[in-house]
Scaffold this active site. Structure first.
Site, PDB file in Angstrom:
ATOM      1  N   SER A  70       0.913  -1.161   0.006  1.00 26.49           N
ATOM      2  CA  SER A  70       0.186   0.135   0.024  1.00 26.49           C
ATOM      3  C   SER A  70       0.949   1.168   0.009  1.00 26.49           C
ATOM      4  CB  SER A  70      -0.727   0.036   1.236  1.00 26.49           C
ATOM      5  OG  SER A  70      -1.925   1.019   1.179  1.00 26.49           O
ATOM      6  N   ASP A  71       0.538   2.328  -0.671  1.00 30.39           N
ATOM      7  CA  ASP A  71       1.127   3.592  -0.764  1.00 30.39           C
ATOM      8  C   ASP A  71      -0.054   4.540  -0.946  1.00 30.39           C
ATOM      9  OD1 ASP A  71       3.807   4.703  -0.961  1.00 30.39           O
ATOM     10  OD2 ASP A  71       2.749   5.696  -2.405  1.00 30.39           O
ATOM     11  N   GLN A  72       0.468   5.726  -0.178  1.00 25.16           N
ATOM     12  CA  GLN A  72      -0.408   6.911  -0.166  1.00 25.16           C
ATOM     13  C   GLN A  72       0.112   8.108  -0.521  1.00 25.16           C
ATOM     14  OE1 GLN A  72      -2.153   9.046   3.547  1.00 25.16           O
ATOM     15  NE2 GLN A  72      -3.872   7.646   3.088  1.00 25.16           N
ATOM     16  N   GLY A 107      -3.159   3.453  -2.939  1.00 26.33           N
ATOM     17  CA  GLY A 107      -2.901   2.425  -3.728  1.00 26.33           C
ATOM     18  C   GLY A 107      -2.941   1.236  -2.852  1.00 26.33           C
TER      19      GLY A 107
END
Length: 194
Positions: A70-72, A107
């Site tokens: 996950s990424d933000q 994401g």
């Protein structure tokens, strides 16, 4: 059929706490991925690319696992606000965002390491910031020190006082791991949370 091992490709304590809510056994691994956006890459594309890159970065260590990445990325008027890293950058981020609406795009990737198949989802969250004074920003940063959070605001803590409203499909996405979307992806891999 035995359940596949579940790996969280993150060292974030916030993501670990969120994933623990589902009650599934999992391990965490450090993906050690360079999070620099590519030239011309949109914030949304960056978050999706990095979520998959994080999952793939640990797949060699867990070749039969399901791996969550996950990424933000926070974005306002085309400007990306990553993790500030220090007090001065956090002040500037919050001063720019005060009284404005910021898109936090998270994401999510669920990678089947054995097959190499990656499922991707993007979850947008619109955050409306209060019109904060410089003193309020300083007080917040001294108390919370959110230097490792995109956009310098931790909604799961005191950062909620910075926010006037949140619009989104999953409140967990803003913290860094969209659990509603993750439950959908896990179901496609025959892993039921319930």
């Amino acid at each position: 059929m035995p359940r596949k091992q579940l790996i969280l490709a993150s060292t974030s304590p916030f993501r670990r706490q969120l994933l623990a809510r589902l009650g599934l056994p999992f391990e965490s691994a450090d993906p050690a991925v360079d999070e620099t956006p590519l030239p011309g890459e949109t914030p949304e594309a960056s978050a999706l690319r990095l979520s998959e890159a994080k999952a793939r970065a640990v797949s060699a260590l867990f070749p039969d696992a399901l791996i969550i990445g996950s990424d933000q990325v926070a974005c306002l008027d085309g400007q990306v606000f990553g993790k500030p890293g220090d007090h001065g950058k956090a002040v500037r981020q919050l001063q720019t965002m005060r009284g404005r609406s910021v898109n936090f795009f998270t994401g999510l990737c669920l990678l089947d390491a054995a097959s190499g198949r990656a499922q991707l989802r993007g979850v947008p969250t619109r955050v409306h910031f209060r019109d904060l004074t410089d003193i309020e920003i300083e007080n917040y940063l001294r108390r919370e020190q959110p230097y490792n959070c995109a956009g310098s605001a931790k909604s799961e803590g005191l950062g909620i006082a910075l926010i006037a409203r949140i619009d989104g499909e999953d409140p967990n996405a803003l913290i860094g791991l969209p659990l509603i979307a993750l439950c959908d992806l896990l179901r496609t891999e025959n892993i039921s949370v319930l």
